[in-house]
Scaffold this active site. Structure first.
Site, mmCIF file in Angstrom:
data_model
loop_
_atom_site.group_PDB
_atom_site.id
_atom_site.type_symbol
_atom_site.label_atom_id
_atom_site.label_comp_id
_atom_site.label_asym_id
_atom_site.label_seq_id
_atom_site.Cartn_x
_atom_site.Cartn_y
_atom_site.Cartn_z
ATOM 1 N N HIS A 22 0.815 -1.215 0.067
ATOM 2 C CA HIS A 22 -0.050 0.112 -0.132
ATOM 3 C C HIS A 22 0.813 1.307 -0.136
ATOM 4 O O HIS A 22 0.337 2.435 -0.241
ATOM 5 C CB HIS A 22 -1.047 0.072 1.188
ATOM 6 C CG HIS A 22 -2.359 0.251 1.051
ATOM 7 N ND1 HIS A 22 -2.965 0.220 -0.265
ATOM 8 C CD2 HIS A 22 -3.385 0.704 1.806
ATOM 9 C CE1 HIS A 22 -4.382 0.431 -0.117
ATOM 10 N NE2 HIS A 22 -4.466 0.963 1.100
ATOM 11 N N ASN A 73 -7.233 6.137 3.981
ATOM 12 C CA ASN A 73 -8.945 6.665 3.805
ATOM 13 C C ASN A 73 -9.276 7.874 3.794
ATOM 14 O O ASN A 73 -10.310 8.458 3.497
ATOM 15 C CB ASN A 73 -9.551 5.810 4.677
ATOM 16 C CG ASN A 73 -9.431 4.305 4.705
ATOM 17 O OD1 ASN A 73 -8.716 3.949 3.677
ATOM 18 N ND2 ASN A 73 -9.981 3.638 5.615
ATOM 19 N N ASP A 98 -1.084 2.179 -5.322
ATOM 20 C CA ASP A 98 -1.058 0.622 -5.669
ATOM 21 C C ASP A 98 -2.320 0.213 -6.416
ATOM 22 O O ASP A 98 -3.404 0.868 -6.300
ATOM 23 C CB ASP A 98 -0.963 -0.297 -4.419
ATOM 24 C CG ASP A 98 -2.075 0.175 -3.390
ATOM 25 O OD1 ASP A 98 -2.217 1.333 -3.181
ATOM 26 O OD2 ASP A 98 -2.835 -0.753 -2.869
#
Length: 193
Positions: A22, A73, A98
């Protein structure tokens, strides 16, 4: 000098996430900063680590590089703050992230589109009010077996996989430089695999 590009490397802050799939966006913007001898500093107002570099050439181009410190997020909060501060429109924003739908070692550059379930992209779309920013999508492949996608992207990489992902991040950094100088069509022709 023309309007700068805002180059956003997506990832999660802190040592827990340093060597996970990530965080490939963080690695790519760090690579860009290193190429030009620039170091990141914490910008708490914009909730990001930031720096800027200037690409040399007949018409020098400024890149504002950022690693949001908001966690994935909420990346859009930081992107919106920095874009507003530097007066950078969405069509001068490049996001490196990613991509589960591309195999490792593959890269795609595009402008616009949906978030495809990527919470960082979803947050940026929401806060910018548009999806018309550039994306440098770095392939990480799908999780094996029944492993949940969240567990896969946040799992620590084995040394051999980490080395390969670092190479992919450097290629993503190359693609960003090329995109800023040459535009989308030329970049897609050269880098999309």
């Amino acid at each position: 000098m023309s309007t700068p590009f805002l180059v956003v490397g997506l990832g999660n802050p802190g040592p827990t996430y340093d060597i996970t799939r990530h965080n490939v966006g963080f690695w790519a913007v760090a690579d860009l900063a290193d190429r030009y001898g620039s170091g990141f500093s914490m910008n708490s107002r914009q909730r990001a680590e930031t720096t800027s570099v200037t690409l040399p050439g007949p018409e020098p181009l400024k890149l504002v590089l950022m690693k949001p410190t908001t966690y994935m997020n909420e990346s859009g909060v930081a992107v919106k703050a920095l874009a507003t501060f530097h007066k950078i429109p969405a069509d001068r924003v490049i996001v490196i992230h990613d991509e589960l739908d591309l195999d490792p070692g593959r890269l795609r550059v595009k402008q616009g589109g949906g978030d495809n379930g990527h919470n960082g992209l979803k947050s940026i779309r929401q806060h910018l009010g548009t999806g018309d920013f550039f994306r440098v999508r770095v392939g990480i492949g799908r999780p094996p077996g029944r492993q949940a996608a969240a567990d896969y992207v946040l799992a620590k990489l084995r040394p051999s996989d980490l080395d390969a992902m670092r190479v992919d991040a450097a290629i993503a950094a190359d693609a960003v430089e090329f995109l800023a100088r040459e535009g989308l069509d030329a970049t897609q022709n050269r880098f999309n695999s």
